[in-house]
Design a protein around this motif. Structure first.
Motif, PDB file in Angstrom:
ATOM      1  N   VAL A  54      -7.366  45.682  31.658  1.00  0.00           N
ATOM      2  CA  VAL A  54      -6.014  45.123  31.640  1.00  0.00           C
ATOM      3  C   VAL A  54      -5.900  43.941  30.686  1.00  0.00           C
ATOM      4  O   VAL A  54      -4.788  43.474  30.398  1.00  0.00           O
ATOM      5  N   SER A  55      -7.026  43.440  30.185  1.00  0.00           N
ATOM      6  CA  SER A  55      -6.982  42.324  29.244  1.00  0.00           C
ATOM      7  C   SER A  55      -6.797  42.802  27.806  1.00  0.00           C
ATOM      8  O   SER A  55      -6.601  41.992  26.897  1.00  0.00           O
ATOM      9  N   ASP A  56      -6.864  44.109  27.597  1.00  0.00           N
ATOM     10  CA  ASP A  56      -6.663  44.672  26.258  1.00  0.00           C
ATOM     11  C   ASP A  56      -5.246  44.371  25.791  1.00  0.00           C
ATOM     12  O   ASP A  56      -4.279  44.612  26.529  1.00  0.00           O
ATOM     13  N   PRO A  57      -5.064  43.830  24.561  1.00  0.00           N
ATOM     14  CA  PRO A  57      -3.711  43.522  24.064  1.00  0.00           C
ATOM     15  C   PRO A  57      -2.785  44.743  24.038  1.00  0.00           C
ATOM     16  O   PRO A  57      -1.571  44.613  24.155  1.00  0.00           O
ATOM     17  N   GLY A  58      -3.369  45.930  23.910  1.00  0.00           N
ATOM     18  CA  GLY A  58      -2.565  47.147  23.874  1.00  0.00           C
ATOM     19  C   GLY A  58      -2.344  47.775  25.241  1.00  0.00           C
ATOM     20  O   GLY A  58      -1.811  48.882  25.328  1.00  0.00           O
ATOM     21  N   PHE A  59      -2.719  47.074  26.292  1.00  0.00           N
ATOM     22  CA  PHE A  59      -2.581  47.608  27.648  1.00  0.00           C
ATOM     23  C   PHE A  59      -1.116  47.864  27.987  1.00  0.00           C
ATOM     24  O   PHE A  59      -0.261  46.995  27.830  1.00  0.00           O
ATOM     25  N   ASP A  60      -0.821  49.072  28.438  1.00  0.00           N
ATOM     26  CA  ASP A  60       0.522  49.475  28.837  1.00  0.00           C
ATOM     27  C   ASP A  60       0.441  49.968  30.276  1.00  0.00           C
ATOM     28  O   ASP A  60      -0.100  51.045  30.534  1.00  0.00           O
ATOM     29  N   PRO A  61       0.955  49.213  31.249  1.00  0.00           N
ATOM     30  CA  PRO A  61       0.775  49.596  32.657  1.00  0.00           C
ATOM     31  C   PRO A  61       1.405  50.930  33.020  1.00  0.00           C
ATOM     32  O   PRO A  61       0.856  51.672  33.833  1.00  0.00           O
ATOM     33  N   LEU A  62       2.555  51.252  32.428  1.00  0.00           N
ATOM     34  CA  LEU A  62       3.202  52.518  32.756  1.00  0.00           C
ATOM     35  C   LEU A  62       2.382  53.698  32.230  1.00  0.00           C
ATOM     36  O   LEU A  62       2.114  54.661  32.957  1.00  0.00           O
ATOM     37  N   LEU A 105       6.341  58.020  28.345  1.00  0.00           N
ATOM     38  CA  LEU A 105       5.443  57.514  29.378  1.00  0.00           C
ATOM     39  C   LEU A 105       5.055  56.061  29.149  1.00  0.00           C
ATOM     40  O   LEU A 105       4.323  55.491  29.951  1.00  0.00           O
ATOM     41  N   ARG A 106       5.539  55.480  28.091  1.00  0.00           N
ATOM     42  CA  ARG A 106       5.123  54.117  27.733  1.00  0.00           C
ATOM     43  C   ARG A 106       6.181  53.083  28.121  1.00  0.00           C
ATOM     44  O   ARG A 106       7.379  53.329  27.997  1.00  0.00           O
ATOM     45  N   GLU A 107       5.686  51.930  28.554  1.00  0.00           N
ATOM     46  CA  GLU A 107       6.603  50.820  28.847  1.00  0.00           C
ATOM     47  C   GLU A 107       7.120  50.235  27.544  1.00  0.00           C
ATOM     48  O   GLU A 107       8.311  49.954  27.403  1.00  0.00           O
TER      49      GLU A 107
END
Length: 241
Positions: free
Chosen positions: A43-51, A204-206
């Protein structure tokens, strides 16, 4: 011949050919299981997308949707099945439209249920990392995911009708989705956004950037599916049963 009996007969084939309900069950099981592993994401990855992370099970799970669409059509090319179908429904275009309809409806319904289950499993795995997702984003993700899975099933159905082979269809699409699409994406940048899988997955992306958005990306996938179905319909009309 009326449309309703044609749809009923094609629906009966989907229900009674065990591999087809099995593919839909695999779609639900695989997608939900892989989304449940979302908690292992960085979750610390700058490209992290929760959705996208919560719905990440769709990436492997879509293979089952593709398999469902391909097998539903390719089953007609074994042991004279297509000959019998066309004897009952001489209008080839009507028959193929009914076939597409009985692929689309269960794929959409199972896709929606699968997307909801995957989102809930993914959110549970992510914990606090998913709290920033709004209700609108989650609804868009679930609905878009269901539509995307339906379109991929129809895309595979069209290719199967064109190639007249489920094995050839899966041999083409599975490596493309799992390997080639990512390689092309890395090599060509935004051009890959217009590939059938990459375009549809934007829903599917936030967050997203580039030439396409969630719904326009899904529209691109719909165009790919429509083109495949038209090509498949042309082959059905032109080839011997």
């Amino acid at each position: 011949m009326e449309v309703t009996p044609v749809l009923r007969s094609e629906w009966l084939k989907v229900r009674t050919l065990r591999s087809l309900p099995g593919a839909l069950l695999a779609l639900f099981a695989a997608t939900t299981a892989f989304s449940a592993l979302a908690g292992a994401s960085d979750v610390s990855d700058p490209g992290f997308d929760p959705l996208f992370t919560a719905l990440s099970g769709v990436i492997p799970g879509q293979i089952a949707a593709v398999t469902f669409g391909a097998m539903a059509v390719s089953s007609e090319f074994h042991q004279g099945g297509l000959r019998l179908s066309l004897a009952a429904v001489p209008q080839r275009g009507r028959w193929f439209a009914a076939k597409a309809a009985v692929i689309a409806v269960p794929a959409l319904l199972v896709g929606l249920v699968t997307a909801l289950a995957a989102l809930l499993a993914g959110r549970a795995g992510l914990g606090t990392a998913a709290r920033g997702l709004s209700a609108g984003e989650q609804v868009r993700g679930v609905v878009g995911c269901g539509v995307y899975l339906m379109l991929m099933a129809l895309f595979a159905a069209g290719i199967a009708a064109l190639l007249r082979s489920g094995v050839a269809t899966l041999s083409l699409l599975v490596p493309f989705i799992l390997v080639v699409s990512f390689v092309i994406g890395d090599a060509t940048g935004t051009v890959a956004d217009f590939l059938p899988d990459k375009a549809g997955q934007l829903v599917l992306r936030e967050t997203y950037d580039g030439a396409l958005g969630p719904w326009s990306g899904l529209a691109v996938t719909a165009l790919w599916s429509a083109a495949a179905l038209l090509a498949g319909a042309w082959r059905v009309r032109r080839s011997d049963a």
